[in-house]
Design an enzyme around this catalytic site. Structure first.
Site, mmCIF file in Angstrom:
data_model
loop_
_atom_site.group_PDB
_atom_site.id
_atom_site.type_symbol
_atom_site.label_atom_id
_atom_site.label_comp_id
_atom_site.label_asym_id
_atom_site.label_seq_id
_atom_site.Cartn_x
_atom_site.Cartn_y
_atom_site.Cartn_z
ATOM 1 N N HIS A 135 38.126 31.578 37.405
ATOM 2 C CA HIS A 135 39.258 30.648 37.313
ATOM 3 C C HIS A 135 39.571 30.050 38.698
ATOM 4 O O HIS A 135 39.819 28.854 38.826
ATOM 5 C CB HIS A 135 40.519 31.377 36.820
ATOM 6 C CG HIS A 135 40.415 31.943 35.437
ATOM 7 N ND1 HIS A 135 40.388 33.285 35.185
ATOM 8 C CD2 HIS A 135 40.346 31.333 34.221
ATOM 9 C CE1 HIS A 135 40.314 33.499 33.886
ATOM 10 N NE2 HIS A 135 40.286 32.329 33.272
ATOM 11 N N ARG A 138 31.736 36.336 34.849
ATOM 12 C CA ARG A 138 33.121 36.794 34.950
ATOM 13 C C ARG A 138 33.902 36.343 33.724
ATOM 14 O O ARG A 138 33.730 35.228 33.238
ATOM 15 C CB ARG A 138 33.780 36.231 36.208
ATOM 16 C CG ARG A 138 33.226 36.824 37.464
ATOM 17 C CD ARG A 138 34.055 36.481 38.673
ATOM 18 N NE ARG A 138 33.395 36.949 39.880
ATOM 19 C CZ ARG A 138 33.495 38.189 40.353
ATOM 20 N NH1 ARG A 138 34.241 39.085 39.740
ATOM 21 N NH2 ARG A 138 32.856 38.547 41.455
ATOM 22 N N ALA A 152 45.071 36.218 33.034
ATOM 23 C CA ALA A 152 44.209 37.332 33.458
ATOM 24 C C ALA A 152 43.138 36.754 34.383
ATOM 25 O O ALA A 152 41.933 36.898 34.158
ATOM 26 C CB ALA A 152 43.605 38.077 32.272
#
Ligand code: AMP
Length: 282
Positions: A37, A186, A32
């Site tokens: 990331h 995030r 996800a």
């Protein structure tokens, strides 16, 4: 970019890369994927010849089966996002059986007390699961450098301790927290928030920033009391903990020492969704 699903194929690839003298960066994720990331992957690509990104929702680090079930998964989109970055990427996306065989259990680790604080208190066994899977991944990927986000700062320090205790040669690199425009850190879990919840969750970072400001003149105890009062009136977010701790040991701060570094840590629920964040205080 190559997608690898079998442990054996990854081992073969690693062997070839090592033979070619290529440096290997590693970014473990649970998928996800979001800009947080991607920032880790970009940093890894800057520092290493090739990068292995693992996408694996690790069952042994979820103490709550419902949380494991509800954890967002979006493999197609993840692959699409990664494919836009660089060719020197290997995406390792194994099934649990590839990693655990039939024994889907965590080993027990001692991380010199880091594991007992904060996340360790509220998510029993969580860091045993993290330690177990990261050790297995390090053995498979044999990275020169591994990249972890400061978003999960306690986890980052756990990994550093794991490397120290097992005397591994991998260099652990901590990467700054990526935030939404509102300031909200995030997280894959943000996808499960409604628009309104997402807006209100930005309050977590605002509180951390105010706590940092107060920390300049007030004691840890005073700051902690102040933060608690903020959530007594805040009905949309339910505070689980707020702590001020030493950056290295993660032990709660009682009396400020001049040369020590401190961080504030927060965990709160927005409805069913658990959110965490932290901020450097000095
Ligand atoms: P996860 O997929 O949540 O297990 O996260 C995988 C890695 O990405 C971990 O090292 C996290 O700390 C890192 N990460 C997650 N969110 C962020 C963020 N907002 N900023 C920086 N790193 C992050």
């Amino acid at each position: 970019m190559q997608i690898i699903k079998q442990k054996h194929d990854l081992q073969q690839q690693v062997k070839t890369l090592k033979f070619q003298g290529k440096s290997i960066g590693f970014v473990p994720t649970m998928g996800a994927l979001h800009a947080g990331h991607l920032a880790l992957v970009k940093q890894a690509l800057q520092h290493c010849d090739v990068v292995v990104v693992s996408i694996f929702v690790n069952p042994t680090q979820f103490e709550n089966p419902e949380d494991l079930l509800q954890y967002p998964r979006n493999l197609e989109k993840d692959v699409e996002m990664l494919s836009q970055l660089d060719d020197a990427l290997f995406v390792f996306q194994p099934e649990a059986s590839q990693i655990y065989g039939k024994d889907v259990n965590a080993k027990h680790f001692s991380f010199d007390g880091i594991e007992d604080q904060m996340e360790g208190q509220f998510r029993k066994g969580h860091f045993d699961g993290v330690g177990t899977v990261v050790k297995k991944f390090f053995e498979l990927v044999q990275p020169d450098k591994a990249f972890f986000g400061e978003k999960d700062f306690q986890q980052l320090q756990i990994i550093r301790k794991l490397v120290e205790k097992l005397q591994l040669t991998v260099e652990v690199v901590g990467c700054p927290i990526e935030r939404e425009e509102s300031g909200l850190a995030r997280s894959s879990r943000n996808e499960r928030l409604s628009l309104e919840q997402r807006q209100k969750a930005a309050r977590l970072y605002a509180v951390l920033q105010q706590a940092k400001y107060c920390f300049g003149t007030k004691s840890a105890l005073e700051v902690k009391k102040w933060v608690k009062t903020q959530f007594e009136v805040e009905s949309d977010l339910k505070l689980e903990y707020f702590e001020i701790a030493n950056e290295d040991t993660l032990q709660p701060l009682h009396e400020k020492q001049r040369d020590e570094k401190y961080r504030a840590f927060i965990a709160a629920y927005s409805g069913e969704i658990r959110l965490i964040d932290n901020i450097a205080l000095n």
